[in-house]
Design an enzyme around this catalytic site. Sequence first.
Site, PDB file in Angstrom:
ATOM      1  N   SER A  50       0.854  -1.195   0.000  1.00  0.00           N
ATOM      2  CA  SER A  50       0.000   0.000   0.000  1.00  0.00           C
ATOM      3  C   SER A  50       0.889   1.245   0.000  1.00  0.00           C
ATOM      4  O   SER A  50       2.113   1.147   0.147  1.00  0.00           O
ATOM      5  CB  SER A  50      -0.862  -0.004   1.267  1.00  0.00           C
ATOM      6  OG  SER A  50      -0.011   0.158   2.405  1.00  0.00           O
ATOM      7  N   ASP A  83      -1.055  -1.558  -4.055  1.00  0.00           N
ATOM      8  CA  ASP A  83      -2.418  -1.652  -3.519  1.00  0.00           C
ATOM      9  C   ASP A  83      -2.970  -0.231  -3.311  1.00  0.00           C
ATOM     10  O   ASP A  83      -2.302   0.611  -2.694  1.00  0.00           O
ATOM     11  CB  ASP A  83      -2.345  -2.409  -2.174  1.00  0.00           C
ATOM     12  CG  ASP A  83      -3.697  -2.844  -1.660  1.00  0.00           C
ATOM     13  OD1 ASP A  83      -4.621  -2.994  -2.480  1.00  0.00           O
ATOM     14  OD2 ASP A  83      -3.808  -3.061  -0.433  1.00  0.00           O
ATOM     15  N   HIS A  84      -4.168   0.036  -3.811  1.00  0.00           N
ATOM     16  CA  HIS A  84      -4.843   1.325  -3.605  1.00  0.00           C
ATOM     17  C   HIS A  84      -4.013   2.550  -3.961  1.00  0.00           C
ATOM     18  O   HIS A  84      -3.850   3.472  -3.135  1.00  0.00           O
ATOM     19  CB  HIS A  84      -5.339   1.467  -2.151  1.00  0.00           C
ATOM     20  CG  HIS A  84      -6.432   0.511  -1.811  1.00  0.00           C
ATOM     21  ND1 HIS A  84      -7.736   0.677  -2.218  1.00  0.00           N
ATOM     22  CD2 HIS A  84      -6.404  -0.671  -1.141  1.00  0.00           C
ATOM     23  CE1 HIS A  84      -8.470  -0.341  -1.792  1.00  0.00           C
ATOM     24  NE2 HIS A  84      -7.681  -1.190  -1.151  1.00  0.00           N
ATOM     25  N   SER A 225     -10.988  -8.984   2.216  1.00  0.00           N
ATOM     26  CA  SER A 225     -11.382 -10.400   2.218  1.00  0.00           C
ATOM     27  C   SER A 225     -10.767 -11.233   3.333  1.00  0.00           C
ATOM     28  O   SER A 225     -10.718 -12.461   3.230  1.00  0.00           O
ATOM     29  CB  SER A 225     -11.053 -11.027   0.864  1.00  0.00           C
ATOM     30  OG  SER A 225     -11.900 -10.478  -0.105  1.00  0.00           O
ATOM     31  N   THR A 269      -5.472  -8.227   6.940  1.00  0.00           N
ATOM     32  CA  THR A 269      -5.803  -8.286   8.369  1.00  0.00           C
ATOM     33  C   THR A 269      -5.525  -9.660   8.996  1.00  0.00           C
ATOM     34  O   THR A 269      -4.986  -9.729  10.112  1.00  0.00           O
ATOM     35  CB  THR A 269      -7.288  -7.899   8.560  1.00  0.00           C
ATOM     36  OG1 THR A 269      -7.437  -6.540   8.139  1.00  0.00           O
ATOM     37  CG2 THR A 269      -7.733  -8.042   9.993  1.00  0.00           C
TER      38      THR A 269
HETATM   39  P1  13P Z   1      -8.454  -7.022   4.839  1.00  0.00           P
HETATM   40  O1  13P Z   1      -8.358  -5.850   5.768  1.00  0.00           O
HETATM   41  O2  13P Z   1      -9.786  -7.691   4.915  1.00  0.00           O
HETATM   42  O3  13P Z   1      -7.346  -7.975   4.983  1.00  0.00           O
HETATM   43  O4  13P Z   1      -8.373  -6.432   3.339  1.00  0.00           O
HETATM   44  C1  13P Z   1      -7.142  -6.106   2.757  1.00  0.00           C
HETATM   45  C2  13P Z   1      -7.306  -5.368   1.473  1.00  0.00           C
HETATM   46  O5  13P Z   1      -8.356  -5.301   0.862  1.00  0.00           O
HETATM   47  C3  13P Z   1      -6.093  -4.713   0.951  1.00  0.00           C
HETATM   48  O6  13P Z   1      -6.337  -3.962  -0.197  1.00  0.00           O
HETATM   49  O1  G3H Z   2      -5.810  -1.578   1.872  1.00  0.00           O
HETATM   50  C1  G3H Z   2      -5.618  -1.958   2.984  1.00  0.00           C
HETATM   51  C2  G3H Z   2      -4.470  -2.765   3.397  1.00  0.00           C
HETATM   52  O2  G3H Z   2      -4.827  -3.509   4.523  1.00  0.00           O
HETATM   53  C3  G3H Z   2      -3.238  -1.910   3.626  1.00  0.00           C
HETATM   54  O3  G3H Z   2      -3.366  -1.159   4.767  1.00  0.00           O
HETATM   55  O4  G3H Z   2      -2.750   1.215   4.270  1.00  0.00           O
HETATM   56  O5  G3H Z   2      -2.556   0.250   6.574  1.00  0.00           O
HETATM   57  O6  G3H Z   2      -0.960  -0.425   4.758  1.00  0.00           O
HETATM   58  P1  G3H Z   2      -2.348   0.032   5.118  1.00  0.00           P
HETATM   59 ZN    ZN Z   3      -8.226  -3.026  -0.381  1.00  0.00          ZN
END
Ligand code: 13P
Ligand code: G3H
Ligand code: ZN
Length: 342
Positions: A50, A83-84, A225, A269
Amino acid sequence: MPLVSMRQLLDEAAKGGYGVGAFNVNNMEQIQAIMEAARETKSPVIVQASRGARSYSQDKFLYHLMLAASELYPEIPTVLHLDHGNSFETCKSAIELGFTSVMMDGSLKEDGKTPSTFEENVDVTRRVVDLAHSKGITVEGEIGVLGGIEDGHGAGGTGLEHITDPDQAVEFVDKTGVDALAIAIGTSHGAYKFSKKPDGSVLKMDRLIQIHKRLPQTHLVMHGSSSVPKDLQDIINQYGGKLKPTWGVPVEEIQLGIRNGVRKINVDTDNRLAITGAIRKVFMETPEKFDPRDYMKPAREAMKKVVALRMTQFGQAGHANDYSPISLAEMKKRYESAMAHA
Ligand code: 13P
Ligand code: G3H
Ligand code: ZN
């Protein structure tokens, strides 16, 4: 083997009818846990970072750890995914660093909280696709908004306010050319997703199935998920933690998703819970210890167990050697020829 294209991994997963877990990392031990689980289960893997992970690790550290992973586990097709991503610039910098896949999450504005308009989302995602595909890099987009604000991603609320609209999903894929599409079906990030085992009133698997019917060729992605298993919650609480009772996404619902077009499943998570439980246990049982390896090793092992289990449950286990990885240069040519024939 070099880091590979996520598009190829997902295309292969679609052919084989399985899903691929995408696991978040911030440090060496988490990368090692995933790679060991992949080797043990013979799985292709998606490792994702992320913006928070990139800043925590000064992303160059993370990138070079991933190069070490691809060198030390040459038999495992390994993707490094952003991610994101919250903006064109964030995605561009990940591509320049060497990520082989990026998520442009244009469902939210750059602040990662406020829902954007459909037009804004299409515009920024299309620009990222143009850049990424010109280098053979994969793009995941998102339509609809996840719930939850616990980790800074998502618009808050229960997750039901911005469920993905199937018509919009079709138009979005058509206008952006994304390789994979994250949809919102009632999940949220973090441990506190549901206050009881979710049924169809809060987890909209029917909506996912509808979207898959409209977009049978699109690789769907499920965020949020984690299953938040009770045994992992119990270990934390048994050793001094204070988690409130909570429910995640049951694995059987994810498996239903996989039978209906889900190819990438995001999990962070569950691994955080496993790591924290293992560390708490060492601290409580042997408070005299102070060598970080004494608790980082069990933490790494606990995460490896969760990842290996998910790899088996998602069906990617046993598929690491089904195919030879395609180079990013070859992927670039494929995108060019798809454009020429569009
Ligand atoms: P969780 O918090 O359910 O593990 O999701 C992680 C996620 O979607 C990261 O982009
Ligand atoms: O998108 C969510 C992931 O669990 C990453 O989380 O932004 O705390 O690294 P984070
Ligand atoms: Zn996510």
